[in-house]
Design a protein around this motif. Structure first.
Motif, PDB file in Angstrom:
ATOM      1  N   UNK A  53       0.999  -1.327   0.022  1.00 27.18           N
ATOM      2  CA  UNK A  53       0.055   0.110   0.120  1.00 27.18           C
ATOM      3  C   UNK A  53       1.016   1.454   0.046  1.00 27.18           C
ATOM      4  N   UNK A  54       0.255   2.277  -0.694  1.00 23.70           N
ATOM      5  CA  UNK A  54       1.008   3.708  -0.583  1.00 23.70           C
ATOM      6  C   UNK A  54       0.826   4.399   0.565  1.00 23.70           C
ATOM      7  N   UNK A  55       0.022   3.932   1.261  1.00 23.37           N
ATOM      8  CA  UNK A  55      -0.119   4.767   2.611  1.00 23.37           C
ATOM      9  C   UNK A  55      -0.690   3.904   3.870  1.00 23.37           C
ATOM     10  N   UNK A  56      -0.456   4.139   5.011  1.00 20.29           N
ATOM     11  CA  UNK A  56      -1.043   3.518   5.964  1.00 20.29           C
ATOM     12  C   UNK A  56      -2.444   3.504   6.189  1.00 20.29           C
ATOM     13  N   UNK A  57      -3.091   4.282   5.255  1.00 19.18           N
ATOM     14  CA  UNK A  57      -4.523   4.140   5.442  1.00 19.18           C
ATOM     15  C   UNK A  57      -5.118   3.303   4.282  1.00 19.18           C
ATOM     16  N   UNK A  58      -4.486   2.625   3.631  1.00 22.37           N
ATOM     17  CA  UNK A  58      -4.753   1.658   2.498  1.00 22.37           C
ATOM     18  C   UNK A  58      -4.106   0.454   2.827  1.00 22.37           C
ATOM     19  N   UNK A  59      -4.767  -0.833   2.197  1.00 21.27           N
ATOM     20  CA  UNK A  59      -4.135  -2.170   2.454  1.00 21.27           C
ATOM     21  C   UNK A  59      -3.657  -2.525   1.198  1.00 21.27           C
ATOM     22  N   UNK A  60      -2.869  -3.548   1.494  1.00 25.61           N
ATOM     23  CA  UNK A  60      -1.907  -3.847   0.232  1.00 25.61           C
ATOM     24  C   UNK A  60      -2.919  -4.657  -0.624  1.00 25.61           C
ATOM     25  N   UNK A  61      -2.554  -4.569  -1.942  1.00 26.40           N
ATOM     26  CA  UNK A  61      -3.417  -4.980  -3.156  1.00 26.40           C
ATOM     27  C   UNK A  61      -2.916  -6.449  -3.309  1.00 26.40           C
ATOM     28  N   UNK A  62      -3.680  -7.470  -3.317  1.00 30.39           N
ATOM     29  CA  UNK A  62      -3.292  -8.837  -3.363  1.00 30.39           C
ATOM     30  C   UNK A  62      -4.473  -9.630  -4.628  1.00 30.39           C
ATOM     31  N   UNK A  63      -3.658 -10.205  -5.571  1.00 28.96           N
ATOM     32  CA  UNK A  63      -4.227 -10.720  -6.814  1.00 28.96           C
ATOM     33  C   UNK A  63      -3.795 -12.308  -6.776  1.00 28.96           C
ATOM     34  N   UNK A  64      -5.005 -12.947  -6.937  1.00 31.73           N
ATOM     35  CA  UNK A  64      -4.709 -14.309  -7.206  1.00 31.73           C
ATOM     36  C   UNK A  64      -5.449 -14.769  -8.696  1.00 31.73           C
ATOM     37  N   UNK A  65      -4.805 -15.355  -9.653  1.00 31.21           N
ATOM     38  CA  UNK A  65      -5.107 -15.358 -10.983  1.00 31.21           C
ATOM     39  C   UNK A  65      -4.941 -16.745 -11.417  1.00 31.21           C
ATOM     40  N   UNK A  66      -6.070 -17.404 -12.204  1.00 33.59           N
ATOM     41  CA  UNK A  66      -5.881 -18.770 -12.761  1.00 33.59           C
ATOM     42  C   UNK A  66      -6.477 -18.769 -14.027  1.00 33.59           C
ATOM     43  N   UNK A  67      -5.910 -19.417 -15.057  1.00 28.29           N
ATOM     44  CA  UNK A  67      -6.435 -19.538 -16.372  1.00 28.29           C
ATOM     45  C   UNK A  67      -6.152 -20.784 -17.053  1.00 28.29           C
ATOM     46  N   UNK A  68      -7.015 -21.171 -17.942  1.00 25.04           N
ATOM     47  CA  UNK A  68      -6.861 -22.498 -18.843  1.00 25.04           C
ATOM     48  C   UNK A  68      -7.428 -22.289 -20.236  1.00 25.04           C
ATOM     49  N   UNK A  69      -6.788 -22.515 -21.344  1.00 31.27           N
ATOM     50  CA  UNK A  69      -7.243 -22.632 -22.487  1.00 31.27           C
ATOM     51  C   UNK A  69      -6.908 -24.033 -23.214  1.00 31.27           C
ATOM     52  N   UNK A  70      -7.675 -24.381 -24.551  1.00 27.95           N
ATOM     53  CA  UNK A  70      -7.394 -25.593 -25.173  1.00 27.95           C
ATOM     54  C   UNK A  70      -7.771 -25.342 -26.557  1.00 27.95           C
ATOM     55  N   UNK A  71      -6.863 -25.784 -27.421  1.00 26.52           N
ATOM     56  CA  UNK A  71      -7.164 -25.783 -28.893  1.00 26.52           C
ATOM     57  C   UNK A  71      -7.423 -27.023 -29.257  1.00 26.52           C
ATOM     58  N   UNK A  72      -8.644 -27.006 -30.005  1.00 23.35           N
ATOM     59  CA  UNK A  72      -9.257 -28.108 -30.800  1.00 23.35           C
ATOM     60  C   UNK A  72      -9.575 -28.128 -32.079  1.00 23.35           C
ATOM     61  N   UNK A  73      -8.606 -28.551 -32.812  1.00 27.90           N
ATOM     62  CA  UNK A  73      -8.733 -28.304 -34.296  1.00 27.90           C
ATOM     63  C   UNK A  73      -8.659 -26.732 -34.667  1.00 27.90           C
TER      64      UNK A  73
END
Length: 358
Positions: free
Chosen positions: A200-220
């Motif tokens: 966080x940029x200041x004590x009045x804010x909380x840390x930004x946390x991100x969780x990211x998940x992804x999947x893709x599939x090529x079929x023809x």
């Protein structure tokens, strides 16, 4: 006597560039709110690669970018210095490291953030999280493994774009760290997992946390993908983002696709972005066309739907390479002076030994 000359490539300098030209039409709530017009982006990439005396691979470079009516080039794009050995690399950079803006969801054209740029006076909630790597110097540690790679990106001070010459940039914030894993577990499948923690940029804010998940599939000729992200924002709110996409390759040159994102920010109105895309590859030139619509931007139930239609034409790469060569001279002397004189009288032999040049 015999003189052998050897020539080997010690380093290579590359200059490449491209240009993107666009024409956009954006629909507003009234005729006065409708806008249309042309845009452009020109970029020149300069890099050098080679090998250090100890065998470690080395590369460095930077990019110059000019957008629209800018009269000068921006040199803060893609600056990097990279050392590599085998499947391990360390890179000191700005705007070059892996980050959370990537997606495994297939597309026929450009990303969601690029499509919605300049569409509305309302801000959009869809965002992959902290992008500290694009605006601050950072360290990227990368390790390749069978079927994929892992990345750790550390930003010592967010917003630290570097001072002039050897000065110090005083516009600094907290630290940031991302861990990203990309893998191909089987033919046609891609998996992406990432976590991010931005101080966080200041004590009045909380840390930004991100969780990211992804999947893709090529079929023809079809490709399908899904990616989600849970974001704990600095203002203590939570966003849940989902992205879906499917593309169809009509032939080797033409691809069409549909893309949709949904962002729940606990306002009761989910922001929805829907896009239809077309991409046509002509080799060095690509043509893209897409239409995008945004419903309830930033979770506002009163904001009007925003729509945009755009045509892009990109001249992708113009390249020029310069090889830096080092000449090696070897002399072979005989043990017997008389034999040397005798050989000089009878014949003189010249040979050229050329090592591989890459």
């Amino acid at each position: 006597g015999t003189v052998a000359l050897g020539v080997s490539a010690q380093a290579e300098t590359k200059i490449s560039g491209g240009a993107t030209y666009t024409y956009s039409a954006i629909n507003g709530t009234s005729k006065a709110g409708n806008t249309q017009g042309a845009g452009k982006e020109v970029q020149i990439d300069i890099s050098k690669s080679g090998e250090l005396d100890n065998g470690i691979g080395f590369s460095a470079g930077f990019s110059l970018e000019q957008d629209g009516g800018q009269t000068a080039f921006d040199g803060n794009e893609g600056n990097f210095m990279k050392f590599s050995s085998g499947g391990t690399s360390v890179m000191y950079n700005i705007d070059k490291a892996k980050n959370l803006s990537a997606s495994v969801v297939p597309r026929a054209s450009t990303s969601v953030n690029t499509m919605t740029a300049g569409m509305s006076s309302n801000s959009f909630d869809y965002s992959p999280g902290s992008q500290a790597q694009q605006s601050a110097w950072n360290l990227e540690f990368a390790q390749k493994f069978d079927g994929g790679a892992a990345y750790l990106v550390y930003v010592p001070r967010m917003n630290d774009a570097g001072g002039a010459n050897d000065g110090v940039d005083s516009s600094q914030a907290g630290t940031s760290m991302d861990v990203i894993i990309e893998a191909t577990p089987m033919d046609g499948a891609k998996v992406r997992a990432a976590i991010s923690d931005a101080e966080a940029a200041s004590s009045t804010l909380q840390d930004q946390k991100v969780t990211q998940l992804g999947v893709s599939y090529n079929w023809g000729q079809f490709a399908f993908g899904y990616q989600q992200a849970d974001i704990d924002q600095a203002d203590s709110t939570e966003d849940k983002q989902k992205e879906y996409g499917v593309t169809y390759s009509v032939n080797d040159n033409l691809t069409v696709g549909v893309l949709q994102t949904s962002t729940d920010n606990n306002t009761g109105f989910d922001e929805e972005i829907t896009a239809v895309q077309l991409g046509y590859n002509l080799g060095p030139v690509t043509v893209e066309a897409y239409g995008v619509s945004v419903k309830d931007p930033a979770g506002s139930g009163t904001a009007a739907r925003s729509e945009s239609t755009r045509l892009n034409s990109s001249h992708t790469v113009i390249s020029y390479a310069v090889f830096c060569l080092k000449k090696k001279t070897k002399k072979k002397q005989t043990k017997n002076k008389k034999q040397k004189e005798k050989k000089l009288k009878t014949s003189t032999t010249h040979t050229t030994d050329i090592n591989s040049v890459t």
